[in-house]
Design a protein around this motif. Sequence first.
Motif, PDB file in Angstrom:
ATOM      1  N   MET A  48     -36.189   0.036 -24.180  1.00  0.00           N
ATOM      2  CA  MET A  48     -37.550   0.557 -24.090  1.00  0.00           C
ATOM      3  C   MET A  48     -37.543   2.059 -23.797  1.00  0.00           C
ATOM      4  N   LEU A  49     -36.663   2.494 -22.902  1.00  0.00           N
ATOM      5  CA  LEU A  49     -36.565   3.916 -22.588  1.00  0.00           C
ATOM      6  C   LEU A  49     -36.115   4.722 -23.802  1.00  0.00           C
ATOM      7  N   GLU A  50     -35.169   4.185 -24.544  1.00  0.00           N
ATOM      8  CA  GLU A  50     -34.689   4.868 -25.736  1.00  0.00           C
ATOM      9  C   GLU A  50     -35.810   5.015 -26.760  1.00  0.00           C
ATOM     10  N   MET A  51     -36.575   3.954 -26.953  1.00  0.00           N
ATOM     11  CA  MET A  51     -37.695   4.004 -27.894  1.00  0.00           C
ATOM     12  C   MET A  51     -38.747   5.006 -27.426  1.00  0.00           C
ATOM     13  N   ALA A  52     -39.053   5.007 -26.143  1.00  0.00           N
ATOM     14  CA  ALA A  52     -40.035   5.942 -25.601  1.00  0.00           C
ATOM     15  C   ALA A  52     -39.546   7.376 -25.748  1.00  0.00           C
ATOM     16  N   SER A  53     -38.276   7.594 -25.540  1.00  0.00           N
ATOM     17  CA  SER A  53     -37.699   8.929 -25.689  1.00  0.00           C
ATOM     18  C   SER A  53     -37.802   9.404 -27.140  1.00  0.00           C
ATOM     19  N   LYS A  54     -37.529   8.524 -28.081  1.00  0.00           N
ATOM     20  CA  LYS A  54     -37.646   8.878 -29.497  1.00  0.00           C
ATOM     21  C   LYS A  54     -39.086   9.182 -29.864  1.00  0.00           C
ATOM     22  N   ASP A  55     -40.017   8.396 -29.354  1.00  0.00           N
ATOM     23  CA  ASP A  55     -41.438   8.662 -29.607  1.00  0.00           C
ATOM     24  C   ASP A  55     -41.847  10.018 -29.050  1.00  0.00           C
ATOM     25  N   LEU A  56     -41.384  10.325 -27.868  1.00  0.00           N
ATOM     26  CA  LEU A  56     -41.703  11.606 -27.246  1.00  0.00           C
ATOM     27  C   LEU A  56     -41.139  12.763 -28.068  1.00  0.00           C
ATOM     28  N   GLU A  57     -39.902  12.596 -28.536  1.00  0.00           N
ATOM     29  CA  GLU A  57     -39.297  13.632 -29.374  1.00  0.00           C
ATOM     30  C   GLU A  57     -40.114  13.854 -30.644  1.00  0.00           C
ATOM     31  N   LYS A  58     -40.604  12.760 -31.269  1.00  0.00           N
ATOM     32  CA  LYS A  58     -41.425  12.872 -32.462  1.00  0.00           C
ATOM     33  C   LYS A  58     -42.710  13.633 -32.170  1.00  0.00           C
ATOM     34  N   LYS A  59     -43.356  13.309 -31.043  1.00  0.00           N
ATOM     35  CA  LYS A  59     -44.603  13.977 -30.671  1.00  0.00           C
ATOM     36  C   LYS A  59     -44.377  15.454 -30.431  1.00  0.00           C
ATOM     37  N   VAL A  60     -43.291  15.797 -29.777  1.00  0.00           N
ATOM     38  CA  VAL A  60     -42.981  17.195 -29.499  1.00  0.00           C
ATOM     39  C   VAL A  60     -42.729  17.936 -30.814  1.00  0.00           C
ATOM     40  N   ARG A  61     -41.997  17.322 -31.738  1.00  0.00           N
ATOM     41  CA  ARG A  61     -41.729  17.954 -33.050  1.00  0.00           C
ATOM     42  C   ARG A  61     -43.024  18.156 -33.831  1.00  0.00           C
ATOM     43  N   CYS A  62     -43.905  17.178 -33.773  1.00  0.00           N
ATOM     44  CA  CYS A  62     -45.180  17.280 -34.502  1.00  0.00           C
ATOM     45  C   CYS A  62     -46.036  18.404 -33.934  1.00  0.00           C
ATOM     46  N   GLN A  63     -46.014  18.607 -32.643  1.00  0.00           N
ATOM     47  CA  GLN A  63     -46.801  19.670 -32.006  1.00  0.00           C
ATOM     48  C   GLN A  63     -46.268  21.041 -32.371  1.00  0.00           C
TER      49      GLN A  63
END
Length: 65
Positions: A48-63
């Motif tokens: 779950m932490l790994e998935m959340a970390s990947k989601d966060l990375e995607k959001k940061v890249r999109c911003q």
Amino acid sequence: MYDSVSVVQMMRLKATMEGDVQQANAKADKMESSLIESKHELLKVQEMLEMASKDLEKKVRCQHK
């Protein structure tokens, strides 16, 4: 030779020790089961932490785009 009191005492001691061993084995089995269950839960949380970390990375890249 052993007298009858000593034999009875040894038999009682043996029975007590056998009971102690059985209790220790049961406790060890329960602890092992608990450890396995805890390990599975840890693996779920890590995933779950790994998935959340990947989601966060995607959001940061999109911003940053």
